[in-house]
Design a protein around this motif. Sequence first.
Motif, PDB file in Angstrom:
ATOM      1  N   PRO A 127       0.821  -1.217   0.000  1.00  0.00           N
ATOM      2  CA  PRO A 127       0.000   0.000   0.000  1.00  0.00           C
ATOM      3  C   PRO A 127       0.855   1.269   0.000  1.00  0.00           C
ATOM      4  O   PRO A 127       1.846   1.372   0.717  1.00  0.00           O
ATOM      5  N   GLY A 128       0.447   2.228  -0.830  1.00  0.00           N
ATOM      6  CA  GLY A 128       1.182   3.483  -0.951  1.00  0.00           C
ATOM      7  C   GLY A 128       2.182   3.497  -2.081  1.00  0.00           C
ATOM      8  O   GLY A 128       2.644   4.550  -2.510  1.00  0.00           O
ATOM      9  N   VAL A 129       2.526   2.293  -2.588  1.00  0.00           N
ATOM     10  CA  VAL A 129       3.506   2.186  -3.666  1.00  0.00           C
ATOM     11  C   VAL A 129       2.793   2.187  -5.006  1.00  0.00           C
ATOM     12  O   VAL A 129       1.803   1.480  -5.193  1.00  0.00           O
ATOM     13  N   ARG A 130       3.288   2.978  -5.932  1.00  0.00           N
ATOM     14  CA  ARG A 130       2.794   2.977  -7.309  1.00  0.00           C
ATOM     15  C   ARG A 130       3.978   2.851  -8.249  1.00  0.00           C
ATOM     16  O   ARG A 130       5.080   3.305  -7.932  1.00  0.00           O
ATOM     17  N   THR A 131       3.753   2.250  -9.403  1.00  0.00           N
ATOM     18  CA  THR A 131       4.852   2.058 -10.350  1.00  0.00           C
ATOM     19  C   THR A 131       4.845   3.066 -11.490  1.00  0.00           C
ATOM     20  O   THR A 131       5.827   3.165 -12.213  1.00  0.00           O
ATOM     21  N   HIS A 132       3.754   3.798 -11.678  1.00  0.00           N
ATOM     22  CA  HIS A 132       3.773   4.865 -12.682  1.00  0.00           C
ATOM     23  C   HIS A 132       2.742   5.917 -12.340  1.00  0.00           C
ATOM     24  O   HIS A 132       1.789   5.671 -11.596  1.00  0.00           O
ATOM     25  N   GLY A 133       2.969   7.115 -12.874  1.00  0.00           N
ATOM     26  CA  GLY A 133       2.043   8.206 -12.601  1.00  0.00           C
ATOM     27  C   GLY A 133       2.576   9.521 -13.127  1.00  0.00           C
ATOM     28  O   GLY A 133       3.620   9.574 -13.796  1.00  0.00           O
ATOM     29  N   SER A 134       1.859  10.587 -12.822  1.00  0.00           N
ATOM     30  CA  SER A 134       2.212  11.920 -13.283  1.00  0.00           C
ATOM     31  C   SER A 134       3.162  12.590 -12.300  1.00  0.00           C
ATOM     32  O   SER A 134       3.070  12.382 -11.090  1.00  0.00           O
TER      33      SER A 134
END
Length: 201
Positions: A127-134
């Motif tokens: 939770p809280g981790v993302r692998t791509h975004g703006s």
Amino acid sequence: MRLTFDGWIAGVGTASGTRLVLGHWPRSPFGPVSDVMVERPDGHRVLLAPTPELAEFIDATYGFDEVRITPVDVGASWAVAAGPLTLRFDVGRRGGLGWLLRAVPAKIARHPNWVRLVDLPARLVMPGVRTHGSAGRGRREWYGVRDLHPITAASAAWEGRDLGPLTDVDPPVRFGFGSTPRHPSLARITTTVDVPDTRRP
């Protein structure tokens, strides 16, 4: 314009409430470089970077309350000296997730399409981790994680003051669109950044 940073990211929490994120990049558009992102207990975010060019790029991508230009040296056994900060940490054996990440061929693991595909599973597992975004200034980022090790011990000091023993990265750090894993860890990673061409009419 697509830029690639290949290296390691370490996320460390301390009992004082200060959280630290080290980026160690043997291969980057700025040459071999390292930087440290610091979030204090009150939420004040500080960037430590070795050159104005790198600092400007990182600050434009993530946004900081304070930027300091200072040498960032990463020695053997993950001993870090960065202006007011000293940090050293120990790395344990990779667990099941680390072995799973290593099983994906590097060419696939760092490709933006694969990174998009694993974004949802990453959020569910960590939770809280993302692998791509703006990111800032219309930029987009992809984090292609290729290995993961736990950090088992750490010592850190800011301007000579001990920051306390190792703890979880809690609350999550606020650099860009996602945080590091809650449990202190060292990730082998390829970061890809799309930078819009502002010269176009």
